[in-house]
Design a protein around this motif. Structure first.
Motif, mmCIF file in Angstrom:
data_model
loop_
_atom_site.group_PDB
_atom_site.id
_atom_site.type_symbol
_atom_site.label_atom_id
_atom_site.label_comp_id
_atom_site.label_asym_id
_atom_site.label_seq_id
_atom_site.Cartn_x
_atom_site.Cartn_y
_atom_site.Cartn_z
ATOM 1 N N PHE A 195 6.175 4.180 -8.068
ATOM 2 C CA PHE A 195 5.890 3.901 -6.938
ATOM 3 C C PHE A 195 4.270 3.827 -7.147
ATOM 4 C CE2 PHE A 195 9.187 6.547 -6.168
ATOM 5 C CZ PHE A 195 10.232 5.746 -5.203
ATOM 6 N N TYR A 196 3.538 4.642 -7.786
ATOM 7 C CA TYR A 196 1.935 4.347 -8.089
ATOM 8 C C TYR A 196 2.025 2.985 -8.788
ATOM 9 C CZ TYR A 196 0.154 8.804 -6.960
ATOM 10 O OH TYR A 196 -0.204 9.993 -6.402
ATOM 11 N N LEU A 201 0.946 8.935 0.135
ATOM 12 C CA LEU A 201 1.934 10.061 -0.419
ATOM 13 C C LEU A 201 1.479 11.359 0.152
ATOM 14 C CD1 LEU A 201 2.745 9.832 -4.242
ATOM 15 C CD2 LEU A 201 2.524 12.009 -2.803
ATOM 16 N N SER A 261 2.295 -0.451 -6.559
ATOM 17 C CA SER A 261 1.356 -0.504 -5.345
ATOM 18 C C SER A 261 0.228 -1.093 -5.596
ATOM 19 C CB SER A 261 1.229 0.788 -4.499
ATOM 20 O OG SER A 261 2.563 1.506 -4.436
ATOM 21 N N LEU A 287 5.589 8.137 1.033
ATOM 22 C CA LEU A 287 6.593 8.881 0.191
ATOM 23 C C LEU A 287 6.259 10.190 0.971
ATOM 24 C CD1 LEU A 287 6.395 7.645 -3.304
ATOM 25 C CD2 LEU A 287 7.851 6.949 -1.701
ATOM 26 N N HIS A 330 4.116 -1.520 3.479
ATOM 27 C CA HIS A 330 3.537 0.068 3.356
ATOM 28 C C HIS A 330 4.737 0.875 3.154
ATOM 29 C CE1 HIS A 330 0.602 3.192 3.635
ATOM 30 N NE2 HIS A 330 1.404 3.845 4.340
ATOM 31 N N LEU A 331 4.341 1.795 1.945
ATOM 32 C CA LEU A 331 5.337 2.774 1.573
ATOM 33 C C LEU A 331 4.647 4.101 1.833
ATOM 34 C CD1 LEU A 331 7.933 3.145 0.107
ATOM 35 C CD2 LEU A 331 6.726 2.923 -2.056
ATOM 36 N N LEU A 336 -3.706 2.500 -2.674
ATOM 37 C CA LEU A 336 -3.430 3.886 -1.933
ATOM 38 C C LEU A 336 -4.343 4.078 -0.772
ATOM 39 C CD1 LEU A 336 -2.085 6.632 -2.242
ATOM 40 C CD2 LEU A 336 -4.455 7.394 -3.105
ATOM 41 N N SER A 377 0.708 -1.104 -0.088
ATOM 42 C CA SER A 377 0.077 -0.026 0.021
ATOM 43 C C SER A 377 0.897 1.312 0.021
ATOM 44 C CB SER A 377 -0.701 0.031 1.281
ATOM 45 O OG SER A 377 -0.234 -0.135 2.449
ATOM 46 N N LEU A 378 0.414 2.287 -0.502
ATOM 47 C CA LEU A 378 1.053 3.429 -0.670
ATOM 48 C C LEU A 378 0.327 4.626 -0.055
ATOM 49 C CD1 LEU A 378 3.232 5.076 -2.442
ATOM 50 C CD2 LEU A 378 1.529 5.386 -4.091
#
Length: 246
Positions: free
Chosen positions: A139-140, A71, A143, A104, A101-102, A146, A68-69
């Motif tokens: 990155f999108y 941002l 993943s 940014l 989980h990322l 979001l 999951s992202l």
């Protein structure tokens, strides 16, 4: 002509513009009611982002893991003490040992970050905070879904995720709609949280159901094409300029 993308902040545009444009209905209505703007027009945000090859391997994320992202500027995740993004993500990671989980952002100082991260060591390892980056497409593209910034959402990120066909765990602030309301997802979008528990529940649903992720992403991509694609927004802007110049 004035385009406002920060309508919760003080601004001087109303005293010097002839035509006011907003990217969301709630902002336009606020300006009509509170700021003395004579008339407004809503023109949505758009993007030309497209998918590129993913970068999971370079991030050390296993191919079969889910990702999951999130941002955002970090202040958006720390605005309201009643909502803790870090706690919610920690619970998600602890419940799902094959999930990553990322986040940014522009990371805070290491001492500050250490106090926010999960206590459980394996969950902390899978909670990746990095940035900033000029190119967000990898990155999108890497993943699975979001998780929206909360308690304050990002209007552009929401639209970019839709354009990329990325499912969204949306957030609606229960007391301050100006923090989270845009026209992008539509009022009937079913995966909208209003609490940390909702975020955890919807994220778990997306982690566990790949078919639901795919269906949601496809619907969001179609909605983007139908309501906010670059050709549509360009036509709206040209129509506005032609009316102004007439």
């Amino acid at each position: 002509m004035f385009f406002n993308h920060a309508d919760s902040e003080f601004w001087l545009g109303a005293s010097s513009c002839d035509h006011y444009v907003d990217f969301r209905t709630i902002g336009a209505e606020l300006s009509l009611r509170e700021r003395g703007v004579a008339s407004t027009r809503v023109i949505p945000l758009t993007t030309d982002l497209a998918r590129v090859p993913d970068i999971r391997a370079s991030l050390g994320i296993p191919r079969r893991a889910t990702l999951s992202l999130f941002l955002s500027s970090i202040w958006k995740a720390m605005t309201d003490p009643g909502f803790c993004f870090f706690r919610a993500v920690s619970h998600i990671l602890e419940k799902h040992p094959h999930h990553y989980h990322l986040f940014l952002t522009v990371p805070p100082e290491p001492e500050t970050l250490a106090g926010l991260m999960p206590m459980e060591r394996d969950a902390a390892r899978r909670f990746m905070i990095t940035g900033p980056y000029a190119d967000l497409r990898p990155f999108y593209s890497s993943s699975d879904f979001l998780v929206e910034t909360f308690p304050v959402v990002g209007g552009t990120v929401r639209v970019e995720a839709m354009a990329m066909g990325l499912p969204v765990v949306a957030f609606s602030h229960p007391e301050q709609p100006l923090y989270s309301s845009t026209d992008a997802l539509g009022p009937d979008y079913p995966y909208t949280a209003s609490s940390e528990e909702d975020v955890e529940r919807i994220a778990s649903f997306f982690i566990e159901d790949a078919a639901a992720r795919q269906a949601c992403g496809s619907r969001l991509r179609e909605r983007f094409r139908d309501t906010a694609s670059p050709p549509l927004v360009r036509a709206e802007l040209l129509r506005l300029l032609e009316e102004v110049a007439a």
